[in-house]
Scaffold this active site. Sequence first.
Site, PDB file in Angstrom:
ATOM      1  CB  VAL A   8      -0.973  -0.028   1.204  1.00  0.00           C
ATOM      2  CG1 VAL A   8      -0.254   0.184   2.505  1.00  0.00           C
ATOM      3  CG2 VAL A   8      -2.073   1.006   1.018  1.00  0.00           C
ATOM      4  CB  SER A   9       1.240   4.143  -2.126  1.00  0.00           C
ATOM      5  OG  SER A   9      -0.069   4.598  -2.368  1.00  0.00           O
ATOM      6  CB  THR A  10       2.265   7.266   2.046  1.00  0.00           C
ATOM      7  OG1 THR A  10       3.502   6.689   1.703  1.00  0.00           O
ATOM      8  CG2 THR A  10       2.265   7.715   3.477  1.00  0.00           C
ATOM      9  CD  GLU A  12      -2.560   2.820  -3.618  1.00  0.00           C
ATOM     10  OE1 GLU A  12      -2.823   2.567  -4.785  1.00  0.00           O
ATOM     11  OE2 GLU A  12      -1.785   2.130  -2.919  1.00  0.00           O
ATOM     12  CD  GLN A  13      -1.293   2.696   5.112  1.00  0.00           C
ATOM     13  OE1 GLN A  13      -0.247   3.273   4.826  1.00  0.00           O
ATOM     14  NE2 GLN A  13      -1.337   1.644   5.864  1.00  0.00           N
TER      15      GLN A  13
END
Length: 489
Positions: A8-10, A12-13
Amino acid sequence: MIAIYARVSTEEQAAHGASLAAQIAACRERVPEGAEVEEFVDAGVSGMTLDRPALQALRRRVAEGAVHRIIILDPDRLSRRLAHQLLLTEEWERAGVTLEFVNFEWQDTPEGRLFYSLRGAVAEFEREKIRERTRRGWLAKARQGQLVAGMQRYGYAYDPQTKAVREDPETADVVRRIFRWAAEERWSTGRIARQLARDGVPAPRGGHWWRDTVSKILRNPAYMGVAYVHRYDAAHHNRERPQDEWIAVPVPAIVDEDTWLRAREVVYHYRKFWKGRQSLPLLLRRLVVCGRCGRPMSTNVRIEKGATYLYYFCPHRYPRRFGGSEAPPPCTMPWVRAEPVDQEVWATVTRWLRAGPEEWAAIGEAVLADRDDDMASHVEALERDLRRVERARQRLIGMVARDVIGEDEAEPELRRLRAEAAEIEARLAAARRRRPSFADRLQAVLARVDEAIDALPFDERQVVVRELIERVTLDVDDEGPRVTITFRA
Ligand SMILES: [Zn+2]
């Protein structure tokens, strides 16, 4: 050992809480009880790069031969770049590892790989839209509503009092219908557009409901609560700004995230067919003409009970969709399944190829009858010209030999005649070259295909068909499709 990979990318989170725990849980469901599992987790790492600690560790473990199966939620988790997806898939396939996506099927079939690569291409194309961009300064401004004011989006209205965006009851309801039709009924964007037009729903900006209008709505993350502003530069012809200048703004969600994601899957599902259409195995692409109005027929895909069928159809059956009020009456030609037509044409071609030179000559004569008359007289005329020039040259040489005129006097004229002869010869050669006889062409084709006609791969069949066939006229009568083949002369 079974490996689970999650990422997960920052951003997206932050954007829609796509949590690692949920990814891992979904993958874990695929793991048989008691199997040995190892989790490889990249948290807060972009899918644009291969330089991810857990991914690198996983690749090392694969190289060591420790992994036999990898489970990932979907291809986007693996990588956001098509090239990287393909690289990793190939690397792991070579290592004998089964790669499995939870939200993705048929990964081991050719269709699956096509779908997979298309999906990768789509993801690459779309990634900027679902990527959260948060430049703090800009965001703060946006949250104060200063930028949101400029946002006019279907389904929303701007309230100058609260300086905020709110749902527009009427159009928001249309948005909900569109999402329901896509996510629950799995309707194509084209079908949704037709239904909206039939229901008399006004389209955004008063235009038509196009397939693309619907598609844009279904892919817009605003409807699940994340809108982008500051994306287009009005001062520069609405040019798109660099991605890191876009600003994500929370807006009221019109549909829930699950519905949005399911609708997006449906859009991708259909888009696969639109994108893949150019590479669909249509033997007669662009060769088929409508037997009723004479126009070239188009091809399309229909999905019936989950199976995919290719069709030929006359675009003139739907003139109003493309033209204005003065459109001529539509063509009555029905849709025709492509496969039986292609099979019939191919059967004819192979029958011919097997028939042998005698029959070819007969067929060739019939085919050539009209057209070669012209060509033959053209060649004859050139030959006459050439003989005339040659006679003139001989006459002149004879005069020089008999000292009627001096060599110096004759030279310019001789040069001119030589040049003229060379030009006629070139034209003659071109005219003869332009049309090898039909029988010659068949011979050449046969030499190329050898005896294994039936074993020909598809693209070679296409070459053969194109070499021999000028067009295929398609019509339908009581007994079904009627195919008329016009061979190239
Ligand atoms: Zn037609």
